[in-house]
Design a protein around this motif. Sequence first.
Motif, short mmCIF file in Angstrom:
data_model
loop_
_atom_site.label_atom_id
_atom_site.label_comp_id
_atom_site.label_asym_id
_atom_site.label_seq_id
_atom_site.Cartn_x
_atom_site.Cartn_y
_atom_site.Cartn_z
N SER A 169 56.71 68.53 38.36
CA SER A 169 55.66 68.79 39.34
C SER A 169 56.17 69.81 40.35
O SER A 169 57.37 70.11 40.40
CB SER A 169 55.27 67.49 40.06
OG SER A 169 56.31 67.08 40.94
N ALA A 170 55.26 70.33 41.17
CA ALA A 170 55.64 71.31 42.19
C ALA A 170 56.57 70.69 43.23
O ALA A 170 57.37 71.38 43.85
CB ALA A 170 54.39 71.87 42.86
N SER A 201 53.12 77.07 39.07
CA SER A 201 53.70 76.80 40.37
C SER A 201 54.99 76.00 40.25
O SER A 201 55.72 75.83 41.23
CB SER A 201 52.70 76.04 41.24
OG SER A 201 52.35 74.81 40.63
N ASN A 202 55.26 75.47 39.05
CA ASN A 202 56.47 74.67 38.85
C ASN A 202 57.41 75.29 37.82
O ASN A 202 58.16 74.60 37.15
CB ASN A 202 56.09 73.24 38.42
CG ASN A 202 55.25 73.23 37.16
OD1 ASN A 202 54.59 74.20 36.83
ND2 ASN A 202 55.28 72.11 36.45
N GLU A 206 61.03 74.55 33.68
CA GLU A 206 59.76 74.00 34.14
C GLU A 206 59.99 72.61 34.71
O GLU A 206 60.59 71.75 34.06
CB GLU A 206 58.77 73.94 32.97
CG GLU A 206 57.38 73.50 33.38
CD GLU A 206 56.44 73.38 32.18
OE1 GLU A 206 55.23 73.26 32.40
OE2 GLU A 206 56.94 73.40 31.03
N THR A 207 59.53 72.39 35.92
CA THR A 207 59.69 71.08 36.55
C THR A 207 58.48 70.19 36.25
O THR A 207 57.41 70.68 35.86
CB THR A 207 59.86 71.20 38.07
OG1 THR A 207 58.68 71.79 38.64
CG2 THR A 207 61.07 72.07 38.41
N ASP A 226 59.04 68.85 42.67
CA ASP A 226 60.42 68.80 42.16
C ASP A 226 61.13 70.15 42.24
O ASP A 226 62.33 70.23 41.99
CB ASP A 226 60.42 68.34 40.69
CG ASP A 226 59.93 66.91 40.54
OD1 ASP A 226 60.39 66.05 41.32
OD2 ASP A 226 59.10 66.65 39.65
N VAL A 227 60.39 71.20 42.57
CA VAL A 227 60.95 72.55 42.51
C VAL A 227 62.16 72.72 43.42
O VAL A 227 63.21 73.22 42.99
CB VAL A 227 59.88 73.61 42.85
CG1 VAL A 227 60.52 74.98 43.02
CG2 VAL A 227 58.82 73.66 41.75
#
Length: 246
Positions: free
Chosen positions: A219-220, A58-59, A216-217, A222-223
Amino acid sequence: MNVLQSMKMAWKQLKASKLRSFLTMLGIIIGVASVILLVSLGNGVTKEVDDQMGDLGSNLITVVNSSVNPNDKYTYDEVMKYQNIDGVKSVSPELSGQVNATYDYKNSSNKVIGTNDQYKAARSLEMKEGRFLLPIDTEYGQKVAVIGSTVASDLFGFGNPIGETIRLNGMPYKVVGVLKEKGASMMGSSDDQIFIPISSAQRLLKDTNVRTIYVETKSADDVDFVVNTLESRLAIKFGDEKEQEE
C-alpha cells in the motif's frame, strides 16, 4: 432617467454604430472562447500527466544502480531478497539492452528487457493475447518472448505472432504473448519492447548486472518504511561514497 430610457438610448447607439458594436461583441466572444480553450487544454495536459503517474503507481519504488564502478553489481538473487522486507508486494528486476529482432525476412531493432513474472503488474502492462512470463520461464531460462504491439506489427503485420519463433541477435525465441498498445509515457513505451526471462537475457546480453529494480509495496502507507529499508541496505552493499573517496 429610468432604466427603460437607458435601454432605449443604448439600443439607438448600437443601431447607429453597427460596425463598432459588432467588433466589440466579436472581441468579447473571442476573448471568452480563448479562455475556455486554454482551460480545456490545461485540463487535458493535467489529465495526461495524472494518467501517466497513475500508470507508475503510487506504491511503486524504482531503484537505479547508476554506479560506474564495475564492482558495484546487483545479481538477480540479491535483488529478489528484497521480497522479504515488510510491506513489499513484489520485486521486478530489469536487465535491458538493444537487440536485432528478425522474423522471416522482416527485422527491427528493439529494446529487450529481461525480467520476471511480477513485472507485468508492477508496470501495469496488459495482454492483448497470449500470456506474460511465468515463474517457470525464469527458473529454467526458457527462450520465450512477450512482444509489444509495435513489434508485433513490424514483424508479423496482420498475422498472429503467438507460437511463432523470432530471432533475437540470431537466437530463437518463441512468442508466447502480445501486449496491448499503451502509447508513450514518461517511462518510455512498451509497444516497441520485447520481454524475456531475466535468466535468458543474461545469456543473450552477456550481462548479469541488474541496474533497475521495481519494488511494489502493498500500500502507499508502506512506501516510506520500504524506502528507508532499501536505503539502509544500499548503504551497506555499496558503502558511503564519501568514505570510498577518502
